[in-house]
Design an enzyme around this catalytic site. Structure first.
Site, short mmCIF file in Angstrom:
data_model
loop_
_atom_site.label_atom_id
_atom_site.label_comp_id
_atom_site.label_asym_id
_atom_site.label_seq_id
_atom_site.Cartn_x
_atom_site.Cartn_y
_atom_site.Cartn_z
N HIS A 37 0.82 -1.21 0.00
CA HIS A 37 0.00 0.00 0.00
C HIS A 37 0.86 1.26 0.00
O HIS A 37 0.44 2.30 -0.49
CB HIS A 37 -1.01 -0.04 1.15
CG HIS A 37 -2.12 -0.98 0.85
ND1 HIS A 37 -2.17 -2.26 1.37
CD2 HIS A 37 -3.16 -0.89 0.00
CE1 HIS A 37 -3.22 -2.87 0.88
NE2 HIS A 37 -3.84 -2.08 0.05
N CYS A 68 -8.76 -4.36 -10.74
CA CYS A 68 -8.43 -3.10 -10.05
C CYS A 68 -7.11 -3.20 -9.31
O CYS A 68 -6.72 -2.26 -8.63
CB CYS A 68 -9.55 -2.68 -9.11
SG CYS A 68 -9.86 -3.86 -7.80
C1 PEP Z 1 -5.80 -5.78 -4.61
O1 PEP Z 1 -5.57 -6.54 -3.66
O2 PEP Z 1 -5.39 -6.00 -5.76
C2 PEP Z 1 -6.56 -4.55 -4.40
C3 PEP Z 1 -6.88 -3.79 -5.41
O3 PEP Z 1 -6.86 -4.21 -3.11
P1 PEP Z 1 -5.78 -3.58 -2.11
O4 PEP Z 1 -4.58 -3.23 -2.90
O5 PEP Z 1 -6.41 -2.39 -1.48
O6 PEP Z 1 -5.56 -4.68 -1.13
#
Ligand code: PEP
Ligand code: MG
Length: 536
Positions: free
Chosen positions: A187, A478
């Site tokens: 993140h 996503c």
């Molecule tokens: C993912 O896991 O690909 C996602 C889009 O969610 P996050 O990155 O917030 O865990």
């Protein structure tokens, strides 16, 4: 001058250079020795150190606004608290211990008293500890823990940063970010990209790197020492790719080009970049620093602020993905041996359905306020039963479209059943890679396994794509995989009906799809799936 270069993984593009500022993680417990030769002189050091810290925090408060300013003003008062200072002074003279140790003990006494008082008082313990560490650092002449207040544009070097710290970085003063830990889908990396700050993660030895100024290459993934007298260089923003703003392949097959957002500023940038909608609104990013569950009214206002630039357009709001590296004080368990495999995402909602229902209520109201076409989706769904539980609850709350993320391999493998329970799915390739390769997305040492070109990941995606295409239901992607313009074509070939990416990648992805026919996308799939390695 040393020309040493450290390799890493480039996760946010751009090149920048400037003074290196290291982030100190925590202050270790100060020693009780040596006994000061002159205890009165030693005790007299406490008050000026506390005042210096208070003045620094006050100066930051003056540049903040709203809640942040209030919190900082209270913290400054805590630092200069005469009771704390005099207790520390007394400890120095009575026990003949160093001033730093005395501050440590005096502050801990205060913290214990607050903990015993419980409630709101107990919540201030973290603030007391923060103030304690800052005064100790001042007394010891070392950098205070946490992200320092930068007095000039600089490159930040850290072991890792919490998402809340990364989100608070100011792109005007942080020229680039270098971390020892982290992977391309951590993140921290995602937030650095959304802020447009060049970043290199998984740089072994970055904190021990003896350079007062460094150059960071976020594309190549490298860090090297530079002349400390050279003027700082900020990353030049690359010119936008040519794209007509309609998400489609060259032969007109529609593919939504959407944005990932977590705050109103992201949403505005995404709208300006031409995103056709929002494919992932990470609602937890609004509350990473919040101790108490926000009220429905507060959530409504926060969500409406993000939805506003997308009136009349599709927006997928993801319900709180609390847990793992995004702990939320009011939801996440105290400690788990393996937080990424623990009570995270929708699993939290099974324990606290009331929190989910209040979030739904706020989303419905924010949708009405903003005029956006809102859907909801759940994170970390593992089975079709879980998917059905969520969509039934969302529909009952008055939300017309509900889907789930496919980010756990079991959900990908049972895509048929999951799709029967939902209106759409969206593949989170970041977590899907992490769980498929058993490779922590926050850990630098395993960063290359979290490469979205890995054939194993693409094969799971093809299972989901085939199921979604067969059932005529939308499949978005996503995760960060969607932001790679080349891979975007493969994802469309695998059946993606929309791609959701950071604002900075919207045009490049839109342009990439516009430059290729649907048949070419489909044709690229076989090669990608059959490749023996990600590189191939
Ligand atoms: C993912 O896991 O690909 C996602 C889009 O969610 P996050 O990155 O917030 O865990
Ligand atoms: Mg995820």
């Amino acid at each position: 001058m040393s020309q040493a270069q450290l390799p890493g993984v480039g996760v946010s593009p751009g090149r920048a250079s400037g003074p290196a500022v290291k982030v100190t993680e925590s202050i270790s417990e100060p020693a009780t020795t040596p006994s000061p030769e002159d205890p009165h002189a030693e005790a007299a050091r406490v008050a000026p150190a506390a005042q210096t810290v208070a003045a620094r925090i006050e100066a930051t408060a003056a540049t903040a606004s709203g809640d942040a300013a209030t919190i900082l003003t209270t913290t400054a008062a805590m630092a200069a608290d005469p009771a704390l200072v005099s207790q520390a002074e007394q400890l120095v003279t009575a026990q003949r211990i160093p001033a730093a140790r005395a501050v440590y003990e005096a502050a801990n006494n205060f913290a214990h008293a607050l903990t015993s008082a419980g409630g709101y008082m107990a919540e201030r313990v973290r603030d007391v500890e923060d103030v304690r560490d800052r005064i100790i650092a001042e007394l010891l002449g070392i950098a205070p823990p946490g992200v320092p207040v930068l007095t000039e544009p600089s490159v930040l070097i850290a072991r890792d940063l919490a998402p809340a710290d990364t989100a608070a970085l100011d792109p005007d003063t942080v020229l680039a970010l270098v971390t020892e830990e982290g992977g391309p889908t951590s993140h921290t990396a995602i937030l650095a990209r959304s802020l447009g700050i060049p970043a290199v993660v998984a740089v072994r030895g970055a904190l021990a790197f003896e350079a007062t100024a460094v150059a960071v290459d976020g594309d190549a993934g490298s860090v090297r020492a530079v002349d400390p007298d050279a003027p700082p260089v900020a990353a030049a923003s690359s010119g936008p790719a040519e794209w007509n703003g309609t998400g489609a392949t060259a032969d007109g097959r529609p593919v939504g080009v959407l944005a990932n957002v977590g705050a109103p500023a992201d949403a505005r940038t995404a709208a300006e970049a031409g995103a056709e909608g929002i494919g992932l609104f990470r609602t937890e990013f609004c509350y990473l620093d919040t101790d108490d569950e926000p009220s429905v009214a507060d959530q409504r206002a926060a969500y409406a602020g993000v939805l506003a630039p997308f009136a009349g357009r599709p927006v997928v709001v993801r319900t709180l993905d609390a847990g793992a590296d995004k702990p939320m004080v009011f939801l996440s368990p105290e400690s788990e041996p393996n937080p990424a495999l623990g009570v995270r995402g929708i699993r939290v909602a099974f324990d606290r359905p009331d929190v989910l229902d209040r979030q739904f209520e706020a989303i419905v109201a924010a949708a009405a306020d903003s005029g956006a076409e809102v859907s909801v989706m759940a994170p970390m769904v593992a089975t079709a039963e879980e998917a059905a539980w969520f969509t039934d609850r969302a529909h009952a709350a008055g939300i017309p479209r509900a889907g789930v993320m496919i980010e756990v391999p079991s959900a990908a493998l049972t895509a048929h059943e999951v799709l029967d329970a939902v209106d759409f799915v969206s593949v989170g390739t970041n977590d899907l890679a992490q769980y498929t390769f058993a490779a922590d997305r926050q850990l630098g040492a395993v960063a290359t396994l979290n490469d979205p070109w890995q054939p194993a990941l693409l094969r799971l995606l093809s299972t989901v794509g085939a199921a979604a295409t067969g059932k005529g239901k939308p499949m978005g992607v996503c995760g960060e995989a969607a932001a790679d313009p080349q891979l975007a074509r493969v994802l469309v070939g695998l059946g993606a009906t929309s791609l959701s990416v950071n604002a900075g990648s919207v045009r490049a992805v839109g342009a990439s799809l516009a430059g290729v026919s649907w048949a070419d996308c489909a044709g690229s799939v076989r090669a990608a799936l059959d490749a023996p390695t990600a590189r191939a």
